[in-house]
Design a protein around this motif. Structure first.
Motif, short mmCIF file in Angstrom:
data_model
loop_
_atom_site.label_atom_id
_atom_site.label_comp_id
_atom_site.label_asym_id
_atom_site.label_seq_id
_atom_site.Cartn_x
_atom_site.Cartn_y
_atom_site.Cartn_z
N SER A 160 9.84 -3.68 13.77
CA SER A 160 11.12 -3.29 13.18
C SER A 160 10.93 -2.33 12.02
O SER A 160 11.88 -1.69 11.56
CB SER A 160 11.89 -4.53 12.70
N GLY A 161 9.73 -2.22 11.51
CA GLY A 161 9.43 -1.31 10.41
C GLY A 161 7.96 -0.92 10.48
O GLY A 161 7.24 -1.32 11.40
N GLU A 184 15.92 1.19 9.70
CA GLU A 184 15.83 1.48 8.27
C GLU A 184 14.53 0.91 7.70
O GLU A 184 14.11 -0.19 8.04
CB GLU A 184 17.02 0.84 7.55
N ILE A 185 13.89 1.69 6.85
CA ILE A 185 12.75 1.20 6.09
C ILE A 185 13.26 0.93 4.68
O ILE A 185 13.47 1.86 3.89
CB ILE A 185 11.59 2.21 6.06
N LYS A 186 13.50 -0.30 4.36
CA LYS A 186 14.11 -0.65 3.08
C LYS A 186 13.24 -0.21 1.92
O LYS A 186 12.05 -0.51 1.88
CB LYS A 186 14.36 -2.15 3.02
N GLY A 187 13.85 0.52 1.01
CA GLY A 187 13.15 1.04 -0.15
C GLY A 187 12.91 2.53 -0.09
O GLY A 187 12.79 3.18 -1.14
N ALA A 238 17.00 7.21 3.35
CA ALA A 238 17.55 7.12 4.71
C ALA A 238 16.91 8.20 5.59
O ALA A 238 16.74 9.34 5.17
CB ALA A 238 19.06 7.30 4.67
N GLU A 268 10.99 7.12 8.82
CA GLU A 268 10.55 6.39 10.01
C GLU A 268 9.07 6.57 10.22
O GLU A 268 8.47 7.56 9.80
CB GLU A 268 11.32 6.87 11.24
N SER A 290 4.04 -4.54 0.49
CA SER A 290 5.10 -3.71 1.08
C SER A 290 6.52 -4.21 0.84
O SER A 290 7.32 -4.29 1.76
CB SER A 290 4.86 -3.58 2.60
N THR A 291 6.86 -4.52 -0.39
CA THR A 291 8.24 -4.92 -0.68
C THR A 291 9.12 -3.68 -0.79
O THR A 291 8.63 -2.59 -1.10
CB THR A 291 8.31 -5.70 -2.00
N PRO A 292 10.43 -3.80 -0.56
CA PRO A 292 11.33 -2.65 -0.76
C PRO A 292 11.24 -2.07 -2.16
O PRO A 292 11.31 -0.85 -2.34
CB PRO A 292 12.71 -3.24 -0.47
N ALA A 346 10.42 1.80 -2.99
CA ALA A 346 11.35 2.61 -3.78
C ALA A 346 10.66 3.19 -5.01
O ALA A 346 10.91 4.34 -5.40
CB ALA A 346 12.56 1.76 -4.19
#
Length: 420
Positions: free
Chosen positions: A236-237, A338-341, A344, A347, A392-394, A398
């Protein structure tokens, strides 16, 4: 023991211009060391995140390895480097004004930063015991580089993208699971076999990463009957963390090129980047290089990003295929997960991340913040070694994106600093 390999062709040496000749790919085998640093770090905990700032620079202490000695062409620290610590930016976690140095130290847990523009180091920063001239392990951040080697193998006719993995590795030809897995699908890194926690522990023991009763080497473990007859899951990511699939690819690369993985990496990539410092590759007890075993100095890590920049501008494209660079940079019209962090539109592509927002930007991202950012239009490369405590946290992603933005601005503005 030294692997005596032939000198690289004269064409490779001249392709680097009027600089030093391409390195000879003679990796020296290094036996495992004492397997302990000081009183508290040993084989049982050397890969614990809390110890990695020290242990990732001492991989050969804990595992056997292959080392490519430095060619002795390390450049002195460039004069006139831009200071970056005080550059103003915004903390993405709380929205407050901060300095770039604050984000690096307190948010990303950065150990080192190198910024290159047009192939020249314009900023350099080392902290927390990171030594500039010692190789540090990339661990899971090595996988995108293996995918790049696979793409180069396709370009050179050594690999057929639609051929099954089982046909490339005759030892695994009886595996029904690998007969359904194409080389292209393996390189794209968008799927992964479903592994249990027990299987992952067994794989790590066979490779030698951890202690345990394992009595197999890595390829014996990979070739066990029924090993690959399991479901394949779409991710999913991005797949930042390592898995047995990575060592499967490492075996494919070595088999298809008829040479050890370290030599393949040296001839295909290092010969073109002219490494400044020693290169390390960890192995299992039998001497087989591991997919996550590559160690590079931070400058030499940055040079791999510069190689991609040069490939897009037609230099060195004889090795790096045009279609690979175009795939990494092309804007996708399809809706992707979506890759959170990250911005938009970001990928995963062949293990790299195509970044949304401004065009022609990609990143190689490891699970604890180690990353390689490449902006093709600005000919900008940012290499970062980090030891973020969670994978790998959002918030980490970010903050990485904000660090890249601030480092780009800090090294492009001559004197007057922009406000965020």
């Amino acid at each position: 023991m030294i692997r005596r390999l032939p000198l690289l062709p004269l064409l490779l040496a001249t392709a680097t211009g009027a600089h030093a000749a391409a390195p000879v790919c003679e990796f020296q085998q290094v036996p495992v060391g004492t397997q302990q640093i000081g009183h508290w770090i040993d084989r049982s905990n050397w890969l614990a995140t809390a110890n990695q700032r020290l242990s990732l620079q001492a991989g050969e202490v804990f595992m056997p390895s292959w080392r490519l000695p430095s060619p002795g062409n390390a450049a002195p620290a460039p004069t006139g480097q831009r200071p970056v610590d005080d550059f103003p930016t915004i903390d993405p976690l709380d929205g407050r004004p901060r300095s770039l140095g604050f984000l690096l130290d307190s948010r990303v847990y950065a150990d080192g930063l190198v910024v290159m523009r047009n192939g020249r180091v314009v900023a350099e920063r080392y902290r927390n015991g990171l030594v500039p001239d010692k190789p540090r392990l990339l661990l899971d951040a090595t996988r995108p580089l293996l995918n790049l080697l696979g793409a180069m193998g396709i370009h050179q006719g050594k690999l057929a993208p639609d051929k099954s993995v089982g046909r490339v590795l005759s030892t695994l030809s009886a595996s029904s699971g690998l007969r359904k897995m194409s080389i292209r699908r393996l390189l794209e890194s968008e799927v992964r076999h479903s592994w249990s926690a027990e299987e992952v522990d067994s794989w790590r023991q066979a490779a030698g990463w951890t202690t345990g009763p394992g009595d197999e080497d890595i390829r014996t473990w990979l070739a066990r009957p029924g090993r690959w007859d399991k479901p394949v899951n779409e991710l999913s990511g991005p797949a930042f963390e390592a898995s047995p699939d990575d060592d499967l690819l490492a075996w494919v690369l070595a088999e298809s090129s008829a040479m050890p993985l370290s030599r393949l990496f040296c001839e295909q990539l290092l010969a073109r980047t002219r490494p400044e410092h020693d290169v390390l590759w960890l192995s299992d007890p039998q001497g087989t290089e591991l997919a996550a075993g590559l160690g590079l100095s931070l400058r030499d890590f940055a040079k791999l990003g510069q190689l991609l920049v040069d490939a897009r501008s037609n230099r060195n494209r004889g090795k790096v295929p045009a279609w690979f660079i175009e795939t990494l940079t092309a804007t996708s019209g399809a809706r992707s997960p979506e890759i959170k962090g990250l911005a938009a539109g970001s990928e995963q592509r062949y293990g790299f991340v195509h970044l949304g927002g401004s065009a022609n930007r990609i990143a190689l991202i490891g699970s604890h913040g180690t990353s390689l950012y490449v902006d093709f239009d600005r000919r900008l490369v940012i290499a970062l070694y980090a030891t973020y405590p969670k994978p790998s946290t959002p918030g980490l992603l970010a903050t990485l994106e904000q660090v890249w933005k601030a480092a780009e601005q800090a090294t492009s503005v001559p004197e007057k600093r922009r406000k965020p």
